[in-house]
Scaffold this motif. Sequence first.
Motif, short mmCIF file in Angstrom:
data_model
loop_
_atom_site.label_atom_id
_atom_site.label_comp_id
_atom_site.label_asym_id
_atom_site.label_seq_id
_atom_site.Cartn_x
_atom_site.Cartn_y
_atom_site.Cartn_z
N MET A 1 53.50 19.07 -37.65
CA MET A 1 53.94 17.83 -38.27
C MET A 1 54.34 16.82 -37.20
O MET A 1 54.96 17.16 -36.21
CB MET A 1 55.12 18.10 -39.22
N ILE A 2 53.98 15.56 -37.42
CA ILE A 2 54.28 14.49 -36.48
C ILE A 2 55.61 13.85 -36.85
O ILE A 2 55.80 13.42 -38.00
CB ILE A 2 53.16 13.43 -36.49
N THR A 3 56.54 13.78 -35.91
CA THR A 3 57.82 13.12 -36.16
C THR A 3 57.72 11.65 -35.79
O THR A 3 57.11 11.28 -34.79
CB THR A 3 58.95 13.79 -35.37
N VAL A 4 58.32 10.82 -36.63
CA VAL A 4 58.20 9.36 -36.50
C VAL A 4 59.57 8.72 -36.63
O VAL A 4 60.39 9.15 -37.45
CB VAL A 4 57.26 8.79 -37.59
N ALA A 5 59.81 7.69 -35.83
CA ALA A 5 60.99 6.84 -35.98
C ALA A 5 60.53 5.40 -36.08
O ALA A 5 59.45 5.04 -35.59
CB ALA A 5 61.95 7.01 -34.81
N VAL A 6 61.34 4.57 -36.72
CA VAL A 6 61.01 3.15 -36.87
C VAL A 6 62.16 2.31 -36.33
O VAL A 6 63.33 2.54 -36.68
CB VAL A 6 60.76 2.77 -38.35
N VAL A 7 61.83 1.35 -35.47
CA VAL A 7 62.83 0.40 -34.97
C VAL A 7 62.44 -0.98 -35.47
O VAL A 7 61.43 -1.55 -35.03
CB VAL A 7 62.92 0.41 -33.44
N ASP A 8 63.22 -1.51 -36.39
CA ASP A 8 62.95 -2.83 -36.99
C ASP A 8 64.25 -3.33 -37.60
O ASP A 8 65.01 -2.53 -38.16
CB ASP A 8 61.85 -2.72 -38.05
N ASP A 9 64.52 -4.63 -37.50
CA ASP A 9 65.76 -5.15 -38.07
C ASP A 9 65.57 -5.75 -39.45
O ASP A 9 66.46 -6.43 -39.97
CB ASP A 9 66.42 -6.16 -37.12
N ASP A 10 64.44 -5.50 -40.08
CA ASP A 10 64.18 -5.92 -41.45
C ASP A 10 64.52 -4.75 -42.38
O ASP A 10 63.77 -3.76 -42.43
CB ASP A 10 62.71 -6.33 -41.59
N ARG A 11 65.63 -4.83 -43.09
CA ARG A 11 66.07 -3.71 -43.92
C ARG A 11 65.08 -3.40 -45.03
O ARG A 11 64.89 -2.24 -45.40
CB ARG A 11 67.45 -4.02 -44.52
N MET A 12 64.45 -4.42 -45.57
CA MET A 12 63.47 -4.18 -46.63
C MET A 12 62.27 -3.41 -46.08
O MET A 12 61.73 -2.52 -46.75
CB MET A 12 63.02 -5.50 -47.26
N LEU A 13 61.85 -3.74 -44.87
CA LEU A 13 60.74 -3.01 -44.27
C LEU A 13 61.13 -1.56 -44.02
O LEU A 13 60.34 -0.64 -44.27
CB LEU A 13 60.31 -3.67 -42.96
N LEU A 14 62.35 -1.33 -43.53
CA LEU A 14 62.80 0.05 -43.28
C LEU A 14 62.82 0.85 -44.59
O LEU A 14 62.40 2.01 -44.62
CB LEU A 14 64.18 0.05 -42.63
N ASP A 15 63.31 0.22 -45.66
CA ASP A 15 63.31 0.91 -46.95
C ASP A 15 61.88 1.22 -47.39
O ASP A 15 61.60 2.30 -47.92
CB ASP A 15 64.00 0.05 -48.01
N GLY A 16 60.98 0.27 -47.17
CA GLY A 16 59.59 0.49 -47.53
C GLY A 16 58.96 1.60 -46.71
O GLY A 16 58.18 2.41 -47.24
N MET A 17 59.29 1.65 -45.42
CA MET A 17 58.75 2.71 -44.56
C MET A 17 59.23 4.08 -45.01
O MET A 17 58.47 5.05 -44.99
CB MET A 17 59.17 2.46 -43.11
N ARG A 18 60.50 4.18 -45.40
CA ARG A 18 61.02 5.46 -45.89
C ARG A 18 60.23 5.93 -47.10
O ARG A 18 59.89 7.11 -47.23
CB ARG A 18 62.50 5.33 -46.23
N SER A 19 59.94 4.99 -47.99
CA SER A 19 59.18 5.34 -49.19
C SER A 19 57.74 5.69 -48.86
O SER A 19 57.21 6.69 -49.34
CB SER A 19 59.23 4.16 -50.18
N TRP A 20 57.12 4.87 -48.04
CA TRP A 20 55.72 5.10 -47.65
C TRP A 20 55.54 6.43 -46.94
O TRP A 20 54.75 7.27 -47.35
CB TRP A 20 55.28 3.96 -46.73
N LEU A 21 56.27 6.58 -45.84
CA LEU A 21 56.06 7.76 -44.99
C LEU A 21 56.58 9.03 -45.63
O LEU A 21 56.12 10.13 -45.31
CB LEU A 21 56.71 7.54 -43.63
N GLY A 22 57.54 8.90 -46.55
CA GLY A 22 58.06 10.07 -47.23
C GLY A 22 57.02 10.79 -48.07
O GLY A 22 57.16 11.98 -48.38
N GLY A 23 55.95 10.10 -48.43
CA GLY A 23 54.90 10.70 -49.24
C GLY A 23 53.71 11.19 -48.45
O GLY A 23 52.68 11.55 -49.03
N VAL A 24 53.82 11.20 -47.12
CA VAL A 24 52.69 11.63 -46.27
C VAL A 24 53.02 13.01 -45.71
O VAL A 24 53.92 13.15 -44.88
CB VAL A 24 52.46 10.63 -45.12
N PRO A 25 52.31 14.04 -46.13
CA PRO A 25 52.67 15.42 -45.75
C PRO A 25 52.69 15.69 -44.25
O PRO A 25 53.51 16.46 -43.77
CB PRO A 25 51.60 16.28 -46.44
N GLU A 26 51.77 15.05 -43.50
CA GLU A 26 51.68 15.36 -42.08
C GLU A 26 52.67 14.59 -41.21
O GLU A 26 52.72 14.79 -39.99
CB GLU A 26 50.26 15.10 -41.56
#
Length: 207
Positions: free
Chosen positions: A1-26
């Motif tokens: 499994m690939i571990t990923v972190a996100v650095v961005d100061d847009d809170r809406m984008l961070l929330d979207g990334m959590r939702s997006w990437l949370g559904g990707v098994p790998e």
Amino acid sequence: MITVAVVDDDRMLLDGMRSWLGGVPELRLTATAATVDGLLRPAPPAGARPGPYEPPDVVLLDLMLRDGSDPVDNIRRLVRSGSRVLMISTVPEPARVIESLRAGAEGYLTKDNELPVLVAAIVDVAAGRGAHSPELAFAWAYDTGRDRPRLSPRERQVLLDYAAGMTLKSAARRAGSTRPRTTWTGSRRSTARRAGPRTRSWTWRGG
């Protein structure tokens, strides 16, 4: 499994990334932060001692953060920490793209790309292949730096056609080449060599 972190100061984008990437098994999202400092030196829970930093495989890094930090310095710090860096930005400015790659980033995407494109880019970066994109092709084609690769007219046309929306293979066929991977790899390796020492080596792969 690939571990990923996100650095961005847009809170809406961070929330979207959590939702997006949370559904990707790998993929596994291990951290989000508004700054590079916040990622590298996270505040420990109340009463706990700071633990050792465990670098994710890939960091998605916004180009321009509101803390005023220098993008080049941000990239270099993350690379030194042990992560590979994929830039995400709303600014497809060619000079910024090239500057990011020379600092050590291994790909550059604008934020309007869809999830499958982002996931494919993360997988490529994690594997050390680098992530290609139309924005990157456009930047290479119009790079005016002194250490830019010397592209032939055919190579430049392949980049421009890819940047305009064609697949890399189709752009190569249009230019009369049956080996798009060779052209793409040669151009990027040339740039990497002339840009000076790098932490990692990487190549383009057509597709």
